[in-house]
Motif scaffolding. Structure first.
Motif, PDB file in Angstrom:
ATOM      1  N   ARG A  49       0.818  -1.226   0.000  1.00 30.64           N
ATOM      2  CA  ARG A  49       0.000   0.000   0.000  1.00 30.64           C
ATOM      3  C   ARG A  49       0.847   1.270   0.000  1.00 30.64           C
ATOM      4  O   ARG A  49       0.355   2.344   0.300  1.00 30.64           O
ATOM      5  N   THR A  50       2.124   1.122  -0.291  1.00 31.04           N
ATOM      6  CA  THR A  50       3.043   2.264  -0.312  1.00 31.04           C
ATOM      7  C   THR A  50       3.647   2.401  -1.713  1.00 31.04           C
ATOM      8  O   THR A  50       3.551   1.473  -2.519  1.00 31.04           O
ATOM      9  N   VAL A 108      -1.446   3.235   6.808  1.00 29.98           N
ATOM     10  CA  VAL A 108      -0.873   2.977   5.488  1.00 29.98           C
ATOM     11  C   VAL A 108      -0.544   1.498   5.301  1.00 29.98           C
ATOM     12  O   VAL A 108      -0.952   0.875   4.324  1.00 29.98           O
ATOM     13  N   GLN A 110      -1.393  -1.074   7.270  1.00 32.94           N
ATOM     14  CA  GLN A 110      -2.470  -1.954   7.734  1.00 32.94           C
ATOM     15  C   GLN A 110      -1.904  -3.282   8.247  1.00 32.94           C
ATOM     16  O   GLN A 110      -2.471  -4.346   8.021  1.00 32.94           O
TER      17      GLN A 110
END
Length: 144
Positions: A49-50, A108, A110
């Motif tokens: 997610r980055t 971010v 999770q």
């Protein structure tokens, strides 16, 4: 009731806050270097997610957004004893920064990591010490 004050005029809360800030900065630098060098071999899947493919970027961000502010926060406590208000503000900001760091990390990535509550705890302790120090300063001003 007297407040324990070191010979330099600094209260014990000042020293405790500075020690914690320097300790957190040291740990953040160590952690950042560990991420940059991939010492811990953390799964790159955690970075999904980055914008990062490796842990190098997050390592530098850890150093820049945690270690540097913690070191800067310790400066007024260690080197500017006649500016206690600045030291209190720096302590409050350093603690709040750690809490924001952990909240953003959780949002971010999770991913829950066992160190997150520990780091958040250090942030709460920094805020608590800074508030306690501020209260002691206010009491000593009214007593004078």
């Amino acid at each position: 009731m007297s407040v324990p004050v070191a010979a330099s005029g600094r209260r014990w809360q000042t020293w405790a806050l500075a020690v914690i800030e320097v300790f957190v900065a040291y740990q953040a630098i160590s952690g950042g270097v560990g991420l940059i060098t991939d010492t811990w071999k953390l799964p790159t899947a955690w970075l999904a997610r980055t914008p990062f493919d490796t842990w190098v970027g997050p390592g530098w961000i850890l150093i820049g957004l945690v270690a540097v502010p913690q070191l800067l926060a310790a400066v007024p406590q260690l080197f500017l004893p006649r500016r206690p208000g600045l030291g209190v503000l720096a302590g409050l900001l350093a603690g709040a920064n750690l809490l924001i760091w952990i909240i953003l990390q959780l949002a971010v990535l999770q991913i829950y990591f066992f160190l997150q509550p520990v780091i958040a705890g250090f942030g709460v302790v920094e805020i608590g010490l800074a508030l306690w120090w501020r209260a002691r300063l206010r009491r000593s001003q009214f007593a004078a």
